[in-house]
Design a protein around this motif. Structure first.
Motif, PDB file in Angstrom:
ATOM      1  N   ASP A  71       0.809  -1.221   0.000  1.00  0.00           N
ATOM      2  CA  ASP A  71       0.000   0.000   0.000  1.00  0.00           C
ATOM      3  C   ASP A  71       0.842   1.270   0.000  1.00  0.00           C
ATOM      4  O   ASP A  71       0.289   2.367  -0.115  1.00  0.00           O
ATOM      5  N   VAL A  72       2.173   1.127   0.139  1.00  0.00           N
ATOM      6  CA  VAL A  72       3.009   2.317   0.275  1.00  0.00           C
ATOM      7  C   VAL A  72       4.052   2.458  -0.825  1.00  0.00           C
ATOM      8  O   VAL A  72       4.806   3.425  -0.837  1.00  0.00           O
ATOM      9  N   GLU A  73       4.098   1.509  -1.757  1.00  0.00           N
ATOM     10  CA  GLU A  73       5.128   1.576  -2.796  1.00  0.00           C
ATOM     11  C   GLU A  73       4.538   1.223  -4.155  1.00  0.00           C
ATOM     12  O   GLU A  73       3.820   0.232  -4.284  1.00  0.00           O
ATOM     13  N   VAL A  74       4.848   2.043  -5.141  1.00  0.00           N
ATOM     14  CA  VAL A  74       4.420   1.769  -6.513  1.00  0.00           C
ATOM     15  C   VAL A  74       5.646   1.744  -7.417  1.00  0.00           C
ATOM     16  O   VAL A  74       6.672   2.342  -7.110  1.00  0.00           O
ATOM     17  N   ALA A  75       5.517   1.044  -8.517  1.00  0.00           N
ATOM     18  CA  ALA A  75       6.577   0.980  -9.520  1.00  0.00           C
ATOM     19  C   ALA A  75       5.918   0.959 -10.890  1.00  0.00           C
ATOM     20  O   ALA A  75       4.694   0.845 -11.006  1.00  0.00           O
ATOM     21  N   MET A  76       6.729   1.072 -11.932  1.00  0.00           N
ATOM     22  CA  MET A  76       6.205   1.121 -13.293  1.00  0.00           C
ATOM     23  C   MET A  76       6.968   0.155 -14.176  1.00  0.00           C
ATOM     24  O   MET A  76       8.192   0.026 -14.062  1.00  0.00           O
ATOM     25  N   TYR A  77       6.242  -0.514 -15.050  1.00  0.00           N
ATOM     26  CA  TYR A  77       6.884  -1.389 -16.027  1.00  0.00           C
ATOM     27  C   TYR A  77       7.634  -0.550 -17.048  1.00  0.00           C
ATOM     28  O   TYR A  77       7.145   0.487 -17.504  1.00  0.00           O
ATOM     29  N   GLU A  78       8.811  -1.021 -17.419  1.00  0.00           N
ATOM     30  CA  GLU A  78       9.577  -0.337 -18.451  1.00  0.00           C
ATOM     31  C   GLU A  78       9.023  -0.609 -19.844  1.00  0.00           C
ATOM     32  O   GLU A  78       9.109   0.253 -20.730  1.00  0.00           O
ATOM     33  N   ASP A  79       8.435  -1.781 -20.045  1.00  0.00           N
ATOM     34  CA  ASP A  79       8.071  -2.208 -21.400  1.00  0.00           C
ATOM     35  C   ASP A  79       6.565  -2.343 -21.610  1.00  0.00           C
ATOM     36  O   ASP A  79       6.132  -2.952 -22.583  1.00  0.00           O
ATOM     37  N   ARG A  80       5.753  -1.781 -20.712  1.00  0.00           N
ATOM     38  CA  ARG A  80       4.298  -1.869 -20.861  1.00  0.00           C
ATOM     39  C   ARG A  80       3.692  -0.484 -20.744  1.00  0.00           C
ATOM     40  O   ARG A  80       3.991   0.249 -19.807  1.00  0.00           O
ATOM     41  N   ARG A  81       2.842  -0.146 -21.688  1.00  0.00           N
ATOM     42  CA  ARG A  81       2.216   1.174 -21.727  1.00  0.00           C
ATOM     43  C   ARG A  81       0.719   1.022 -21.997  1.00  0.00           C
ATOM     44  O   ARG A  81       0.277   0.084 -22.663  1.00  0.00           O
ATOM     45  N   TRP A  82      -0.049   1.986 -21.488  1.00  0.00           N
ATOM     46  CA  TRP A  82      -1.420   2.146 -21.946  1.00  0.00           C
ATOM     47  C   TRP A  82      -1.399   2.927 -23.263  1.00  0.00           C
ATOM     48  O   TRP A  82      -0.519   3.763 -23.477  1.00  0.00           O
ATOM     49  N   THR A  83      -2.373   2.684 -24.095  1.00  0.00           N
ATOM     50  CA  THR A  83      -2.433   3.396 -25.366  1.00  0.00           C
ATOM     51  C   THR A  83      -2.771   4.872 -25.172  1.00  0.00           C
ATOM     52  O   THR A  83      -2.474   5.701 -26.039  1.00  0.00           O
ATOM     53  N   GLU A  84      -3.407   5.208 -24.050  1.00  0.00           N
ATOM     54  CA  GLU A  84      -3.723   6.587 -23.707  1.00  0.00           C
ATOM     55  C   GLU A  84      -3.524   6.767 -22.210  1.00  0.00           C
ATOM     56  O   GLU A  84      -3.365   5.796 -21.471  1.00  0.00           O
ATOM     57  N   ARG A  85      -3.561   8.003 -21.766  1.00  0.00           N
ATOM     58  CA  ARG A  85      -3.494   8.233 -20.332  1.00  0.00           C
ATOM     59  C   ARG A  85      -4.751   7.690 -19.664  1.00  0.00           C
ATOM     60  O   ARG A  85      -5.849   7.784 -20.224  1.00  0.00           O
ATOM     61  N   PRO A  86      -4.637   7.129 -18.466  1.00  0.00           N
ATOM     62  CA  PRO A  86      -5.789   6.503 -17.814  1.00  0.00           C
ATOM     63  C   PRO A  86      -6.998   7.418 -17.651  1.00  0.00           C
ATOM     64  O   PRO A  86      -8.138   6.953 -17.738  1.00  0.00           O
ATOM     65  N   GLU A  87      -6.803   8.727 -17.442  1.00  0.00           N
ATOM     66  CA  GLU A  87      -7.963   9.601 -17.261  1.00  0.00           C
ATOM     67  C   GLU A  87      -8.825   9.685 -18.523  1.00  0.00           C
ATOM     68  O   GLU A  87     -10.028   9.960 -18.444  1.00  0.00           O
ATOM     69  N   GLU A  88      -8.228   9.434 -19.693  1.00  0.00           N
ATOM     70  CA  GLU A  88      -9.017   9.425 -20.918  1.00  0.00           C
ATOM     71  C   GLU A  88      -9.935   8.208 -20.972  1.00  0.00           C
ATOM     72  O   GLU A  88     -11.087   8.298 -21.421  1.00  0.00           O
ATOM     73  N   PHE A  89      -9.457   7.063 -20.497  1.00  0.00           N
ATOM     74  CA  PHE A  89     -10.319   5.894 -20.391  1.00  0.00           C
ATOM     75  C   PHE A  89     -11.471   6.168 -19.419  1.00  0.00           C
ATOM     76  O   PHE A  89     -12.611   5.777 -19.665  1.00  0.00           O
ATOM     77  N   VAL A  90     -11.152   6.827 -18.306  1.00  0.00           N
ATOM     78  CA  VAL A  90     -12.180   7.140 -17.301  1.00  0.00           C
ATOM     79  C   VAL A  90     -13.231   8.075 -17.890  1.00  0.00           C
ATOM     80  O   VAL A  90     -14.436   7.879 -17.695  1.00  0.00           O
ATOM     81  N   ARG A  91     -12.799   9.090 -18.617  1.00  0.00           N
ATOM     82  CA  ARG A  91     -13.759  10.040 -19.202  1.00  0.00           C
ATOM     83  C   ARG A  91     -14.733   9.340 -20.133  1.00  0.00           C
ATOM     84  O   ARG A  91     -15.935   9.570 -20.081  1.00  0.00           O
ATOM     85  N   ARG A  92     -14.230   8.468 -21.007  1.00  0.00           N
ATOM     86  CA  ARG A  92     -15.111   7.797 -21.948  1.00  0.00           C
ATOM     87  C   ARG A  92     -16.056   6.824 -21.245  1.00  0.00           C
ATOM     88  O   ARG A  92     -17.235   6.713 -21.608  1.00  0.00           O
ATOM     89  N   ALA A  93     -15.538   6.108 -20.242  1.00  0.00           N
ATOM     90  CA  ALA A  93     -16.397   5.173 -19.515  1.00  0.00           C
ATOM     91  C   ALA A  93     -17.507   5.907 -18.778  1.00  0.00           C
ATOM     92  O   ALA A  93     -18.664   5.454 -18.756  1.00  0.00           O
TER      93      ALA A  93
END
Length: 206
Positions: A71-93
């Protein structure tokens, strides 16, 4: 001897410069769900009006896919991306759940209630024995004078099948996004309907 050592030292950087690292192969994903959409319930042009306002996200939520093992640590994949920023998915949904599947009228200007949303988590959660997709957001429905409703909510969906397959994670993220959009839309629609009924009663009162 000194000449030999000096030659060896000069050759080390040359080896590092001439060696080639494996190129990074980046994969792109879109969150999707398999459920059939609800039957449209658009109502009339006299239904509750709502403006879909600002959809923002925490600064670490960009195209790179985020994962967490606590719950206190996040990391990011080097080789995996979303096609758009997550807030754009949220807006459309949200636009679909609010205005295509419920009797709400989408306002684009003027006064009246507006829905503002901040996306707090769009994470792949690693836990012992499995993984899950988590979407957390905070929203507020407000007009020019008051906040009509505000709340934080979270949806989590377990990753099915091979948990190492990022496609399965993207499907779980889509299901979590669908769930939270439906919950938020239902709550907002009921709050606006109640507020409209209250205003009508106030106007009709002697």
């Amino acid at each position: 001897m000194k000449t030999l050592c000096f030659a060896l030292l000069l050759s080390i950087p040359g080896c590092a410069l001439t060696s080639k690292a494996e190129p990074l192969s980046v994969r792109y994903f879109t969150p999707r769900w398999d459920e059939s959409p609800r039957a449209p319930d658009r109502g009339s042009a006299d239904g509750p009006r709502l403006r879909l306002g600002r959809i923002s996200s925490s600064s670490h939520l960009r195209n790179r896919i985020v994962y967490r093992s606590s719950d206190v640590e996040v990391a990011m994949y080097e080789d995996r991306r979303w096609t758009e920023r997550p807030e754009e998915f949220v807006r459309r949904a949200l636009a679909r759940a609010l205005f295509e599947e419920r009797p709400l009228v989408q306002a684009v200007s003027g006064g009246g209630p507006a829905l503002d949303v901040e996306l707090l988590a769009f994470d792949e959660v690693h836990r012992r024995g499995g993984r899950a997709a988590r979407v957390t957001l905070h929203y507020a429905v407000q007009d020019d004078r008051t906040v009509l409703d505000t709340q934080s909510m979270t949806a989590e969906v377990e990753v099915r099948g091979d948990i190492e397959d990022p496609g399965n994670m993207a499907a779980a993220m889509g299901a979590a996004l669908h769930e939270i959009a439906e919950r938020l839309a239902s709550r907002v629609a009921s709050r606006l309907a109640a507020a409209g009924a209250g205003n009508a009663q106030a106007i009709a009162a002697p």
